[in-house]
Each structure stands twice: as C-alpha cells, then as structure tokens.
Design a protein around this motif. Structure first.
Motif, PDB file in Angstrom:
ATOM      1  N   GLN A  16      10.750  -8.728 -34.160  1.00 53.83           N
ATOM      2  CA  GLN A  16      11.288 -10.000 -33.688  1.00 53.83           C
ATOM      3  C   GLN A  16      10.564 -11.163 -34.371  1.00 53.83           C
ATOM      4  O   GLN A  16       9.524 -10.994 -34.998  1.00 53.83           O
ATOM      5  CB  GLN A  16      11.150 -10.104 -32.178  1.00 53.83           C
ATOM      6  N   ASP A  34       6.015 -17.041 -24.140  1.00 53.85           N
ATOM      7  CA  ASP A  34       7.237 -16.658 -23.445  1.00 53.85           C
ATOM      8  C   ASP A  34       7.229 -17.275 -22.046  1.00 53.85           C
ATOM      9  O   ASP A  34       6.249 -17.139 -21.310  1.00 53.85           O
ATOM     10  CB  ASP A  34       7.302 -15.128 -23.355  1.00 53.85           C
ATOM     11  N   LYS A  54       6.774 -15.594 -27.349  1.00 54.19           N
ATOM     12  CA  LYS A  54       8.206 -15.418 -27.103  1.00 54.19           C
ATOM     13  C   LYS A  54       8.820 -14.820 -28.354  1.00 54.19           C
ATOM     14  O   LYS A  54       8.664 -15.357 -29.441  1.00 54.19           O
ATOM     15  CB  LYS A  54       8.873 -16.748 -26.789  1.00 54.19           C
ATOM     16  N   PHE A  56      12.091 -13.692 -30.636  1.00 58.94           N
ATOM     17  CA  PHE A  56      13.489 -14.028 -30.872  1.00 58.94           C
ATOM     18  C   PHE A  56      14.111 -12.933 -31.728  1.00 58.94           C
ATOM     19  O   PHE A  56      13.551 -12.561 -32.757  1.00 58.94           O
ATOM     20  CB  PHE A  56      13.617 -15.365 -31.616  1.00 58.94           C
ATOM     21  N   SER A  58      16.942 -13.273 -33.341  1.00 58.79           N
ATOM     22  CA  SER A  58      17.552 -13.864 -34.537  1.00 58.79           C
ATOM     23  C   SER A  58      16.652 -14.946 -35.126  1.00 58.79           C
ATOM     24  O   SER A  58      16.014 -15.721 -34.399  1.00 58.79           O
ATOM     25  CB  SER A  58      18.922 -14.454 -34.217  1.00 58.79           C
ATOM     26  N   GLU A  60      17.657 -17.548 -36.687  1.00 62.79           N
ATOM     27  CA  GLU A  60      18.247 -18.863 -36.428  1.00 62.79           C
ATOM     28  C   GLU A  60      17.754 -19.459 -35.107  1.00 62.79           C
ATOM     29  O   GLU A  60      17.466 -20.652 -35.025  1.00 62.79           O
ATOM     30  CB  GLU A  60      19.784 -18.777 -36.419  1.00 62.79           C
ATOM     31  N   ASP A  61      17.655 -18.634 -34.059  1.00 61.70           N
ATOM     32  CA  ASP A  61      17.176 -19.122 -32.762  1.00 61.70           C
ATOM     33  C   ASP A  61      15.717 -19.568 -32.850  1.00 61.70           C
ATOM     34  O   ASP A  61      15.325 -20.582 -32.271  1.00 61.70           O
ATOM     35  CB  ASP A  61      17.326 -18.055 -31.683  1.00 61.70           C
ATOM     36  N   ALA A  62      14.900 -18.799 -33.565  1.00 61.50           N
ATOM     37  CA  ALA A  62      13.489 -19.149 -33.721  1.00 61.50           C
ATOM     38  C   ALA A  62      13.336 -20.439 -34.525  1.00 61.50           C
ATOM     39  O   ALA A  62      12.521 -21.297 -34.190  1.00 61.50           O
ATOM     40  CB  ALA A  62      12.736 -18.004 -34.390  1.00 61.50           C
ATOM     41  N   LYS A  64      15.528 -22.832 -34.727  1.00 60.89           N
ATOM     42  CA  LYS A  64      16.004 -23.928 -33.873  1.00 60.89           C
ATOM     43  C   LYS A  64      14.888 -24.416 -32.951  1.00 60.89           C
ATOM     44  O   LYS A  64      14.683 -25.624 -32.790  1.00 60.89           O
ATOM     45  CB  LYS A  64      17.207 -23.445 -33.059  1.00 60.89           C
ATOM     46  N   LEU A  65      14.150 -23.493 -32.339  1.00 63.25           N
ATOM     47  CA  LEU A  65      13.036 -23.883 -31.474  1.00 63.25           C
ATOM     48  C   LEU A  65      11.938 -24.562 -32.290  1.00 63.25           C
ATOM     49  O   LEU A  65      11.419 -25.606 -31.902  1.00 63.25           O
ATOM     50  CB  LEU A  65      12.464 -22.687 -30.721  1.00 63.25           C
ATOM     51  N   SER A  68      12.649 -28.068 -33.065  1.00 63.86           N
ATOM     52  CA  SER A  68      12.658 -28.962 -31.911  1.00 63.86           C
ATOM     53  C   SER A  68      11.258 -29.386 -31.484  1.00 63.86           C
ATOM     54  O   SER A  68      11.102 -30.336 -30.725  1.00 63.86           O
ATOM     55  CB  SER A  68      13.374 -28.303 -30.733  1.00 63.86           C
ATOM     56  N   VAL A  76       8.007 -20.115 -38.422  1.00 66.36           N
ATOM     57  CA  VAL A  76       8.553 -18.886 -37.843  1.00 66.36           C
ATOM     58  C   VAL A  76       8.005 -17.698 -38.629  1.00 66.36           C
ATOM     59  O   VAL A  76       8.016 -17.702 -39.859  1.00 66.36           O
ATOM     60  CB  VAL A  76      10.097 -18.892 -37.887  1.00 66.36           C
TER      61      VAL A  76
END
Length: 94
Positions: A16, A34, A54, A56, A58, A60-62, A64-65, A68, A76
């Motif tokens: 992950q 997490d 935490k 992820f 994908s 892309e999700d990691a 995105k975080l 932010s 990542v």
C-alpha cells in the motif's frame, strides 16, 4: 476499537501507499496516522512508526491527501515487504 498486532498491521500495509514527511526538528521520517488508530495512540497526526500509518490501496488517493497537506512537503511512498526483523522498506512513489 482497532486492535491488530504490529506484525498483522505491517502485513496489512505491505503493497500500500503511505504519506510521509520529514520532521522539521531532526529530519526523521514521519508517517500520516490512520484515523482508526489515532484515538487509541495519540491525538497527533504524525507518527515515527510505519505500523501506525494510514495505508492507501491507490496511488491517486495517497497523492490527493499529500497535496491537501500544507506544511513540510509530504510525499507518497510504497511499503515494501518487511523482513523477519520487523524492518521495512519504503520506496518513493510520487
């Protein structure tokens, strides 16, 4: 309550993606915690322990975080299979 041993948690994280930053104080790697663990461990957002990170599924999700988050230039990484000494390796993914 989210109760897993360190070994079980590491097995869950292998393969992950995790969000990582460097400490401003000493340059040590910090892992985004997490939320399921945050209440039981600490009220903070970062941990030096990868087993608290935490994960992820994908990239892309990691990403995105990571985008932010405002401070410390988070990156990542992908968690690579740990060895028997509970060491782990992370490879930069982004």
């Amino acid at each position: 309550m989210y109760e897993l041993s360190i070994d079980e948690r590491m097995e869950e994280l292998v393969g992950q993606f995790v969000v990582v930053t460097k400490s401003r104080k000493d340059g040590q790697l910090l892992f985004y915690i997490d939320k399921k663990l945050r209440g039981t461990i600490t009220s903070k957002w970062w941990s030096i322990f990868v087993e608290n990170a935490k994960g992820f599924a994908s990239l892309e999700d990691a990403i995105k975080l990571a985008k932010s988050l405002k401070y410390n230039n988070p990156n990542v990484y992908k968690v690579v299979d740990p060895n028997y000494d509970h060491d782990y390796d992370i490879k930069r993914a982004f």
